[in-house]
Design a protein around this motif. Sequence first.
Motif, PDB file in Angstrom:
ATOM      1  N   PRO A   1       8.610   5.117   6.054  1.00 42.71           N
ATOM      2  CA  PRO A   1       8.875   6.511   4.306  1.00 42.71           C
ATOM      3  C   PRO A   1       9.628   6.242   3.697  1.00 42.71           C
ATOM      4  O   PRO A   1      10.475   5.429   3.670  1.00 42.71           O
ATOM      5  N   ILE A   2       9.017   7.132   1.961  1.00 48.09           N
ATOM      6  CA  ILE A   2      10.253   6.115   1.615  1.00 48.09           C
ATOM      7  C   ILE A   2      11.044   7.175   1.084  1.00 48.09           C
ATOM      8  O   ILE A   2      10.743   8.657   0.818  1.00 48.09           O
TER       9      ILE A   2
ATOM     10  N   GLY B   1       5.513  13.692   3.008  1.00 48.97           N
ATOM     11  CA  GLY B   1       5.466  12.967   1.851  1.00 48.97           C
ATOM     12  C   GLY B   1       5.458  11.612   1.233  1.00 48.97           C
ATOM     13  O   GLY B   1       3.759  10.753   2.159  1.00 48.97           O
ATOM     14  N   LEU B   2       5.766  10.085   1.109  1.00 50.06           N
ATOM     15  CA  LEU B   2       4.849   9.366  -0.030  1.00 50.06           C
ATOM     16  C   LEU B   2       5.536   7.814   1.859  1.00 50.06           C
ATOM     17  O   LEU B   2       6.581   7.837   1.901  1.00 50.06           O
ATOM     18  N   TRP B   3       4.638   7.333   2.371  1.00 48.81           N
ATOM     19  CA  TRP B   3       5.059   6.503   2.768  1.00 48.81           C
ATOM     20  C   TRP B   3       4.387   4.783   2.136  1.00 48.81           C
ATOM     21  O   TRP B   3       2.980   5.055   1.814  1.00 48.81           O
ATOM     22  N   ARG B   4       4.992   3.619   2.497  1.00 51.53           N
ATOM     23  CA  ARG B   4       4.398   2.549   2.626  1.00 51.53           C
ATOM     24  C   ARG B   4       4.535   1.393   3.689  1.00 51.53           C
ATOM     25  O   ARG B   4       5.720   1.469   4.550  1.00 51.53           O
ATOM     26  N   SER B   5       3.427   1.148   2.975  1.00 53.65           N
ATOM     27  CA  SER B   5       3.518  -0.589   3.570  1.00 53.65           C
ATOM     28  C   SER B   5       3.655  -1.694   2.943  1.00 53.65           C
ATOM     29  O   SER B   5       3.510  -1.926   1.580  1.00 53.65           O
TER      30      SER B   5
ATOM     31  N   LEU C   1       0.841  -1.169   0.211  1.00 56.14           N
ATOM     32  CA  LEU C   1       0.495  -0.155  -0.210  1.00 56.14           C
ATOM     33  C   LEU C   1       0.934   1.235  -0.055  1.00 56.14           C
ATOM     34  O   LEU C   1       2.166   1.239   0.205  1.00 56.14           O
ATOM     35  N   LEU C   2       0.646   2.576  -0.648  1.00 56.82           N
ATOM     36  CA  LEU C   2       1.130   3.484  -0.949  1.00 56.82           C
ATOM     37  C   LEU C   2      -0.011   4.861  -0.181  1.00 56.82           C
ATOM     38  O   LEU C   2      -1.329   4.248  -0.086  1.00 56.82           O
ATOM     39  N   PHE C   3       0.929   5.353   0.731  1.00 56.06           N
ATOM     40  CA  PHE C   3       0.117   7.040   1.183  1.00 56.06           C
ATOM     41  C   PHE C   3       0.591   8.030   0.875  1.00 56.06           C
ATOM     42  O   PHE C   3       1.767   7.852   1.581  1.00 56.06           O
TER      43      PHE C   3
END
Length: 730
Positions: A211-212, A198-202, A190-192
């Motif tokens: 965070p990316i 910034g951009l976050w990833r699960s 998942l991306l948020f």
Amino acid sequence: MTPSNPPMNSHPRGLNWRISFPKSLARLAVALLTPIALTGCQSPAQIQPPAVQTEFEPGWNNVALGGGGYVTGLYLHPQVPNLVYIRTDMGGFYRWDATQTRWIPLTDRFTRSESGYYGGEALALDPNHPDRVYIAAGKYLWAEPGTIFKSSDRGQTWVQSDLRLPMGGNEELRGAGNRLVVSPHDSNLLLFGSRQNGLWRSLDAGITWNPIPGFPTPSDSKIGILAIAFDPNDASQIYASVYGDRLYESTDGGTTWNPLPDSPSQAFKLAVASDSTLYVTHAQGVSKYLQETWHDITPPNNPFLSLMGRETPPFNGLSIHPQHPQELIVSHGETTRTQLYHSRDGGVTWTEKKSQINNTVPWWPDDYFSNHLSALEFDPIVSGRVWLSDWYGVWKTDNFNENRPLWTNYSQGHEQVVTFELISPPTGALLLSAVADVEGFYHSRLDQIPPQRFGSDRGSFQETYSLDYAAQSPEHLVRVGGDRWNSRYGGATSADGGLTWQRFPQFPEEMMPMRVAVSATNPQLFVITLSNAQGIQTQDNGQSWQPIQGLPDSMKGPWKWSQPLAADAVNGTRFYYYHEGTVYQSQDGGLSFAPVYQNLPKSDWHFLKTMPGVEGEVWISLDQDGLYRSPDGGQSFSKVKGVEQAYLFSFGKAAPGQKVPALYLYGKIVNQPESIFWSPDLGETWINIGDPEIPIGNQPNVMEASQQQFGLVFVGTNGRGIYYRAIGDE
């Protein structure tokens, strides 16, 4: 808000507007000469009051109003028929029940301390697991951090992730974008896209987030990363838009990102078709990205807009047909007059779709349709069906391919108004509601949508801030309100219990009324407090006004809910007022006030009320400082024992066999958690009538109880409408 109003940037709509009001009434003599035309209402003799409801469903339920709030996102599962979700700016999240044709609230379990989670920042469905749904919940950037929740049972229960970030479900451009996405190739990914961080990833299906590194810092810290889209054919290809900057792409599944040259700087929505073409709606139009080349496919400007000299609004709505990658629909967004466009050839040519309206909410004017449209979606299962969400609710058509598709609105279960005040007189309506944006309503039944707003002639107010009735003549009511968008304020009186209204003949120009209290014995005499100023009084139903002496300036409106002003329930010349620990009393009909008690705690959140039928009985709730009562017109006060917190309270009709009014409390009793209670004996004993499954946690702001039916109590909220419970029927 009325459909002719200009767009506002937050909800309660217009929260970011800055309007200055004078702090004194030096201009009062001039302002009061400004006439206001009376509305054309039927006389009381022409309208018979409807019969009131006497039987009620058990438990806590919503008063039926009919939508009335901004639906900021619309989500259809690609595999399951009628599996539809919506998010709202400040009313939580809902799932569609096709059998009952109603919306099921999914986040009503959040408590008052979790009220920020009613702000819908984003929602995502797992295309490969229909039971999974994710929400990003957080109402304001300046409030408590938001978070992401995961459900594995379609929203019946939620598991909170470890993400804590500022979110803005009720902030700027809340009706655009898609910040939260699940990879169609890997349900664990998942991306948020956040507004400020910034951009976050699960990588574990939404439970933990990181965070990316290296993703560009958003240039607009209030909007940030607005939209993300996966390529359905290539697991490594992902797009993201940074509002105010440009689009970025990742070709390695989201680890590294590079700018897309010449991409729109203010992209609203992204969508990737089944042939891997990227479509973008943005502030300047509509574009598609194909074979590393951008193509402008903006529909031609509406001739009417050109004729009127109006610029084309931004494009927002975007949907690609799941079976036909060249077929798409787009729409404008930040406007009250939205055009819909349909293309079957990838945007080479467009057809502007005209519409027919099947309006199921009697008080909605037809031009509510597509007002500030937030989402358009082809139904992935039913051919010809398209869904639409906007500033007031959700619409659906089953014949979109016709020349003029017929759109029907579906509001049942979606209750999202913001209340300012509620009253329940001993005769007439069960309830009268003063609300933001859609004025207010007369409720004879709680399970049916009212047939009209207070001002059904469309010469009405945007909203009503306060209501009151003459205690000894309860068919006589007064309400105050106005239109924030043009600083036009005033009020109206009713002689038939609120069925019809007559506008004040005069009112101070550009003065915002906050609270009104009506004399118990003289309906033509009432007192009004003014935003950030002292108050005024009339003795002739608003034909002339006199400034009040002896009170401090009132709170600044409109987004304040404390109730500092009340009329005595028996003595028609006496009024009371609370300010920073001091109680003031007037004995001359509200013309002048003087302090009578100065030793109460100071509380910004307070409600002063007088007990029905008893002269001089004054009660004040002071939140964490408890509940106080005075038997002598405010000259002395005692604290009600056992009440640790009095957040809201109200008096209602006495229980059978009791001589004193029933007392209701939203707060804390000793050794009990926060809940809703009632007392048959003015606080000697308390009975918990709350429900932990429905704690009414979305910033409850007003409580009222019926003077007609014992046990009927109401709680208004800041975005989930009005709740009621009838304990007398249980």
